[in-house]
Enzyme design. Structure first.
Site, mmCIF file in Angstrom:
data_model
loop_
_atom_site.group_PDB
_atom_site.id
_atom_site.type_symbol
_atom_site.label_atom_id
_atom_site.label_comp_id
_atom_site.label_asym_id
_atom_site.label_seq_id
_atom_site.Cartn_x
_atom_site.Cartn_y
_atom_site.Cartn_z
ATOM 1 C CB SER A 164 35.742 50.638 51.071
ATOM 2 O OG SER A 164 36.527 50.378 50.094
ATOM 3 C CG ASP A 209 36.481 29.750 34.900
ATOM 4 O OD1 ASP A 209 37.295 30.415 35.539
ATOM 5 O OD2 ASP A 209 36.123 28.364 35.237
ATOM 6 C CG HIS A 250 37.560 55.430 49.875
ATOM 7 N ND1 HIS A 250 36.471 54.987 48.964
ATOM 8 C CD2 HIS A 250 37.925 54.104 50.476
ATOM 9 C CE1 HIS A 250 36.385 53.621 49.170
ATOM 10 N NE2 HIS A 250 37.370 53.192 49.985
#
Length: 441
Positions: A158, A366, A419
């Site tokens: 994951s 940023d 998953h």
């Protein structure tokens, strides 16, 4: 400077040999990910070494390393009491290094109380900017060099797979081979595209689940409507709201856990002198699904794992407006996935003190790069990835887009697992991916 590496304990039990490693690493690594100077702030990173007692201690000490990168963000390394699944398979050929990624487990911790040591919200947010995949990878490479290891093998599950892609981008010289399970991250674009894909996946998984358990469709709606009318409180004293209840949709991401959702829902209601109420058994089970007290980093840093050069700006919350069936006031509200919303920081007592920190991070413009696309296109490290077709957390289409951008990356695409496939058949999945990178399949 403090000792860079220390071993504090060794143990043997049920066929496992463990060694506990503590590393002193720079909070801010130099760009080259090499040993930093004796100046600058440091933190501790913990890792537990696992090997099989089928090897003598001397033999185990000569085995190559396999670094395991856990899911998250904010997930500590697995604590195991026997070698099973992928670890059983890996321990035949490797010493396994189970990393407690910075801020988790026995590494220098991050939680609301420890963050108070940093100062105000701005200072706390600045500190947390050093807890993303780029810093985790820098820690790993620092640790590899400290151990004197040759390029090592990495298994990323994951978010650990996201970290493995960052490793391939910025320190491929430290890698012999990479295995990824359910973790091919999108390499570019805003976080919005992740949630536009995964909301659709979660909606489809809801439909699949309610087809298996049609009675649970009415039960989910009944619980949501009850919570609108009747205040219900978890044992910790916090209120369970309809939107927090929807978080039990985390069960939908698993192969076996999905059926456990049915057993949770059947415990929901009891009769009391004041009428119908949610049972204490149900509320206690739900508490474990909706509280982030054990891993606040997951909530605070979740969207930042997609942040590169632009603000994430609560992407999941914004994209949710395009999917009204997930809103708690919908006629039959759907259960949600792993998305993080701003109201988490209003309703979860463990997160309320971090609300301003989360806002600062959500608006941060940023964020540095997490991947080097040019370097990935020129990759020479053997890489194999398990891609789950119906994964509600890491979208199949986005995963395949990434796979096509990494030179030599081999995929095993399957609809057999969700998953958490590595927990379902870790031994088989590891063997398949290991065979791909070693050329035996």
């Amino acid at each position: 400077m403090a000792e860079v590496h220390s071993i504090r304990a060794r143990h043997e039990f049920r066929g496992i040999r463990t060694v506990e490693h503590y590393f002193t690493v720079p909070l801010i690594h130099s760009r080259g990910m090499v040993h930093a100077s004796d100046t600058g702030e440091t933190i501790t990173v913990f890792a537990r070494e696992y090997s099989s007692t089928d090897h003598t201690e001397e033999e185990a000490g000569k085995l190559p390393w396999l670094l395991f990168l856990q899911g998250g963000p904010g997930g500590r390394g697995n604590r195991v009491t026997s070698l099973s699944g992928w670890m059983k398979a890996a321990a035949k050929d490797f010493r396994i290094l189970m990393l407690d990624q910075r801020g988790t487990g026995l590494s220098t911790p991050v939680e609301r109380r420890s963050l108070e040591l940093r100062g105000d919200a701005a200072a706390q947010a600045e500190y947390l900017t050093h807890f993303r995949a780029d810093s985790i990878v820098a820690d790993a490479e620092y640790i590899r060099r400290t151990l004197g290891s040759e390029p090592w093998s990495v298994l990323g599950q994951s978010f650990g797979g996201f970290c493995a892609l960052t490793y391939l981008s910025f320190a491929p010289e430290g890698l012999r081979e990479v295995l990824i399970t359910g973790g091919l991250a999108p390499l570019h674009g805003p976080a919005d595209r992740v949630y536009q894909a995964t909301f659709q996946r979660v909606a489809a998984r809801n439909a699949e689940y309610f087809a298996w358990y049609p009675e649970d469709r009415a039960m989910v709606t009944r619980i949501a409507r009850h919570l609108e009318r009747q205040p219900e409180f978890l044992a910790s004293g916090e209120r369970l709201t309809p939107e927090r209840f929807q978080m039990v949709g985390s069960y939908l991401g698993g192969n076996t856990r999905v059926d456990a959702l049915h057993y949770l829902l059947e415990d929901a209601f009891i009769q009391t002198p004041s009428g119908e109420r949610l049972s204490e058994a149900f509320l206690e089970q739900v508490r474990g699904q909706v509280s982030r007290a054990a891993n606040p980093l997951y909530a605070v840093l979740h969207e930042s794992i997609y942040g590169q050069g632009q603000a994430t700006d609560w992407a999941a919350w914004r994209v949710l407006q395009e999917f009204p069936d997930f809103k708690p006031e919908a006629e039959d509200p759907l259960l949600t996935g792993e998305m993080v919303y701003p109201w988490y920081f209003e309703q979860d007592p463990a997160l309320v003190p971090l609300r301003d920190v989360a806002e600062i991070l959500a608006s941060k413009q940023d964020w540095g790069p997490l991947y080097d696309l040019e370097r990935l296109r020129a990759n020479t490290v053997p890489v194999a990835a398990a891609v789950y077709q119906n994964d509600i957390y890491v979208d199949h289409a986005l995963s395949m887009e990434t796979a096509s951008s990494v030179r030599g990356l081999q995929t095993w695409v399957t609809d057999e697992f969700h998953h958490d496939g590595i927990g379902e058949d870790g031994e088989g999945i590891f063997a398949r991916l290991f065979g791909l990178v070693r050329g035996s399949r």
